[in-house]
Design an enzyme around this catalytic site. Structure first.
Site, PDB file in Angstrom:
ATOM      1  N   GLU A 158      46.935  48.542  25.383  1.00  0.00           N
ATOM      2  CA  GLU A 158      45.542  48.668  25.818  1.00  0.00           C
ATOM      3  C   GLU A 158      45.539  49.670  26.985  1.00  0.00           C
ATOM      4  OE1 GLU A 158      44.069  44.883  27.178  1.00  0.00           O
ATOM      5  OE2 GLU A 158      42.091  45.272  26.353  1.00  0.00           O
ATOM      6  N   GLU A 205      39.973  34.694  25.893  1.00  0.00           N
ATOM      7  CA  GLU A 205      39.410  35.995  25.513  1.00  0.00           C
ATOM      8  C   GLU A 205      40.379  37.016  26.087  1.00  0.00           C
ATOM      9  OE1 GLU A 205      37.999  39.283  25.776  1.00  0.00           O
ATOM     10  OE2 GLU A 205      36.306  38.604  27.025  1.00  0.00           O
ATOM     11  N   LEU A 206      41.242  37.557  25.215  1.00  0.00           N
ATOM     12  CA  LEU A 206      42.404  38.310  25.693  1.00  0.00           C
ATOM     13  C   LEU A 206      42.285  39.808  25.382  1.00  0.00           C
ATOM     14  CD1 LEU A 206      45.014  35.607  24.610  1.00  0.00           C
ATOM     15  CD2 LEU A 206      43.851  35.841  26.798  1.00  0.00           C
ATOM     16  N   CYS A 259      37.850  45.096  27.484  1.00  0.00           N
ATOM     17  CA  CYS A 259      38.721  44.634  26.377  1.00  0.00           C
ATOM     18  C   CYS A 259      38.230  45.167  25.044  1.00  0.00           C
ATOM     19  CB  CYS A 259      38.711  43.116  26.297  1.00  0.00           C
ATOM     20  SG  CYS A 259      39.156  42.349  27.833  1.00  0.00           S
ATOM     21  N   GLY A 270      41.382  37.602  30.175  1.00  0.00           N
ATOM     22  CA  GLY A 270      42.385  38.451  30.832  1.00  0.00           C
ATOM     23  C   GLY A 270      43.403  38.924  29.810  1.00  0.00           C
ATOM     24  N   SER A 271      44.598  39.234  30.293  1.00  0.00           N
ATOM     25  CA  SER A 271      45.585  39.844  29.392  1.00  0.00           C
ATOM     26  C   SER A 271      46.194  38.821  28.444  1.00  0.00           C
ATOM     27  CB  SER A 271      46.694  40.498  30.212  1.00  0.00           C
ATOM     28  OG  SER A 271      47.532  39.502  30.745  1.00  0.00           O
ATOM     29  N   TRP A 294      38.451  40.891  36.820  1.00  0.00           N
ATOM     30  CA  TRP A 294      37.772  41.789  37.759  1.00  0.00           C
ATOM     31  C   TRP A 294      36.894  42.810  37.055  1.00  0.00           C
ATOM     32  CZ3 TRP A 294      39.063  46.551  36.202  1.00  0.00           C
ATOM     33  CH2 TRP A 294      40.305  46.700  35.561  1.00  0.00           C
ATOM     34  N   ASN A 295      37.076  42.999  35.745  1.00  0.00           N
ATOM     35  CA  ASN A 295      36.346  44.116  35.116  1.00  0.00           C
ATOM     36  C   ASN A 295      34.856  43.820  34.910  1.00  0.00           C
ATOM     37  OD1 ASN A 295      36.913  42.330  33.023  1.00  0.00           O
ATOM     38  ND2 ASN A 295      37.283  43.933  31.514  1.00  0.00           N
ATOM     39  N   LYS A 306      38.164  30.200  39.131  1.00  0.00           N
ATOM     40  CA  LYS A 306      38.968  31.060  39.999  1.00  0.00           C
ATOM     41  C   LYS A 306      38.643  32.505  39.619  1.00  0.00           C
ATOM     42  CE  LYS A 306      42.794  33.224  39.616  1.00  0.00           C
ATOM     43  NZ  LYS A 306      42.389  34.509  40.254  1.00  0.00           N
ATOM     44  N   PRO A 307      37.853  33.205  40.472  1.00  0.00           N
ATOM     45  CA  PRO A 307      37.554  34.602  40.148  1.00  0.00           C
ATOM     46  C   PRO A 307      38.749  35.486  40.484  1.00  0.00           C
ATOM     47  CG  PRO A 307      36.510  33.997  42.223  1.00  0.00           C
ATOM     48  CD  PRO A 307      37.226  32.770  41.729  1.00  0.00           C
ATOM     49  N   ALA A 308      38.738  36.707  39.987  1.00  0.00           N
ATOM     50  CA  ALA A 308      39.829  37.646  40.269  1.00  0.00           C
ATOM     51  C   ALA A 308      39.906  37.922  41.765  1.00  0.00           C
ATOM     52  CB  ALA A 308      39.589  38.946  39.512  1.00  0.00           C
TER      53      ALA A 308
HETATM   54  C1  SIN Z   1      35.526  42.334  28.397  1.00  0.00           C
HETATM   55  O1  SIN Z   1      35.922  43.462  28.491  1.00  0.00           O
HETATM   56  O2  SIN Z   1      36.301  41.388  28.597  1.00  0.00           O
HETATM   57  C2  SIN Z   1      34.097  41.960  28.076  1.00  0.00           C
HETATM   58  C3  SIN Z   1      33.269  43.065  27.622  1.00  0.00           C
HETATM   59  C4  SIN Z   1      31.879  42.653  27.188  1.00  0.00           C
HETATM   60  O3  SIN Z   1      31.450  41.513  27.339  1.00  0.00           O
HETATM   61  O4  SIN Z   1      31.191  43.511  26.675  1.00  0.00           O
END
Ligand code: SIN
Length: 485
Positions: A386, A255-256, A289, A233-234, A155-156, A179-181
């Site tokens: 985090e 990508e965690l 992240c 995600g996490s 979602w971010n 599958k989106p958030a």
């Molecule tokens: C993320 O927070 O997962 C991606 C951030 C970015 O692409 O800059």
């Protein structure tokens, strides 16, 4: 009411096999700034997800046979449509995610840049001819699309994290199911509408909206038809999904989470470092992240840097992302607010000091005051988790080796940042940091042209750049013998 130039971009059904798929089950999508229900979205389950996967599998033979140039032309058109509809896409995103309009406009351009980039890369998927080991034989390496891809996105970044997976998959010749958030499906659906207008054939892009993430995730990770799975995600959820993918030995990209150190050395330009820390820490209200999670400042410049940072933080404007001048929207949920509060409570109980902010914002809801905390130490929980909120934590260190040791003392390895001017120090620190991305005198490192991804428990694989398409390709070696040459 959300006002758009093109109201048809606001969709609430899922998108499967080139059609809008309704469901009698729906879930609400709310504006985190106001609590207003924006839409009741189709709530798909396992059987509809299987349908979407089957549609992608049916689309694969024809899509992979298209020339790279044909795939590139459709992607290019999609990029152009995204940019032509930038304002509407940004408004949809601000409404469902909360980040200010200036940031959502930027994210739409960032997301579209991946589509443009991979439209170009589609045409550069080269194989190899290997010098032969035997007369009468030729050794040829082909790169082929891996097959059906499934992706689960966060979602971010409701637009860019989809584009960063979908564009290389489609460019490589792979249909995809996303599958989106649950919090932010509207951006995904608007992207699908534009993809269809650009000419994506049915089944090549499918969007499965759901409130049942574990149920749908199980189908996507365990289906025999899916050959590649990608998740942002996490770390905890990523590990679970990776285990599920093991049952069919899929290719996996993850990508965690991160726990980014941001080191300010005593020869740094302190104003530049404070500006960089603001960008890295407070982008998306600290919900990225790659956000600076631990700001390590050398003892002799600590007070000067803390003052510069606090001065900048005090100028941030919190509010509804649609309002002029707002730089910080709400956090995504009350759980996020409670997590930030828990971390701050633990830190202050162990001796950390609040320099500015530190509590829920007077606006109420999930708004939180941009915060600076000083005298944070590595043993505090806030240094290990985090934060995912607008809290800058300042640590003191004396020697370079100490900063590197603290920076690397984490199971994460996504992004790190440091500010220094001595070139010897710059190279020594850059090489010592165990991170996939290192920003040196830079607070923003994300771009479609560079590889994004982490080491250690921050993930597997790279997104964006020339490397980003490799994860969607299989290598096939042909040993061509019996040649009378
Ligand atoms: C993320 O927070 O997962 C991606 C951030 C970015 O692409 O800059």
């Amino acid at each position: 009411m959300l006002k758009l130039k093109d109201e048809t971009l606001l969709k609430s059904d899922a998108f499967v096999n080139g059609e809008w798929l309704a469901s009698s089950k729906r879930f609400p999508v709310k504006n985190p700034a106001t609590g207003e229900v924006l839409a009741q979205v189709a709530d798909l389950g396992a059987s509809e997800t299987e349908r979407a996967v089957a549609a992608a599998a049916d689309a694969f033979p024809a899509w992979k046979k298209k020339t790279a140039k044909e795939r590139a032309a459709i992607l290019r058109k999609w990029f152009e449509l995204m940019m032509a509809n930038q304002e509407d896409l940004a408004r949809i995103m601000t409404a469902e995610q909360g980040k200010p309009l200036a940031e959502t406009r930027g994210e739409v351009a960032y997301g579209a840049s991946f589509i443009e980039w991979f439209a170009e890369e589609a045409k550069r998927v080269y194989g190899d001819v290997i010098p032969t080991n035997q007369a009468g034989r030729r050794l040829i390496v082909l790169k082929e699309p891996v097959g059906v891809v499934a992706a689960i996105t966060p979602w971010n970044f409701p637009n860019a994290m989809i584009a960063r997976k979908v564009a290389p998959a489609i460019a490589a010749g792979c249909p995809i199911v996303v599958k989106p958030a649950e919090e932010t499906p509207l951006s995904a659906l608007a992207m699908a509408e534009l993809g269809a207008r650009a000419g994506l054939p049915k089944g090549v892009l499918n969007i499965v909206t759901t409130s049942d993430a574990p149920g749908v995730g199980k189908v996507l990770t365990e289906s025999q038809l899916v050959r590649k799975f990608s998740f942002t995600g996490s770390t905890e959820v990523g590990k679970l999904l990776m285990q599920q993918c093991a049952t069919t030995v899929k290719k996996v990209s993850l990508e965690l989470g991160g726990n980014a150190p941001f080191i300010v050395f005593d020869d740094a330009d302190l104003d530049a470092a404070a500006d960089g820390a603001m960008l890295s820490k407070f982008r998306n209200m600290g919900q990225t992240c790659v956000c600076a999670n631990r700001i390590l400042v050398q003892d002799d410049v600590f007070d000067a840097f803390a003052a510069k940072l606090s001065e900048r933080v005090a100028k941030l404007k919190v509010g509804n992302g649609f309002d002029d001048g707002v730089t910080q929207g709400p956090l995504i949920t009350m759980d996020a607010v409670e997590k930030v509060e828990r971390l701050l409570k633990d830190a202050t109980a162990h001796g950390a000091k609040i320099a500015t902010g530190g509590k829920r914002h007077a606006l109420g809801g999930t708004f939180f005051e941009p915060t600076v905390v000083t005298e944070v130490t590595p043993s505090m929980t806030i240094a290990q988790e985090e934060i995912f909120g607008p809290v800058a934590t300042l640590f003191r260190f004396k020697a370079d080796d100490e900063a590197i040791r603290i920076a690397n003392d984490t199971r994460f390895g996504l992004a790190a940042y440091f500010y220094a001017r001595d070139v010897g120090r710059v190279m020594r620190v850059a090489e010592a940091l165990e991170y996939g991305i290192v920003g040196i005198n830079e607070g923003i490192i994300s771009t479609e042209v560079a590889p994004f991804g982490g080491m250690k428990e921050s993930g597997i694989g790279r997104e964006g750049s020339k490397y980003g398409i490799e994860d969607y390709l299989e290598i096939k070696y042909l040993a061509l013998g019996g040649l009378q040459i």
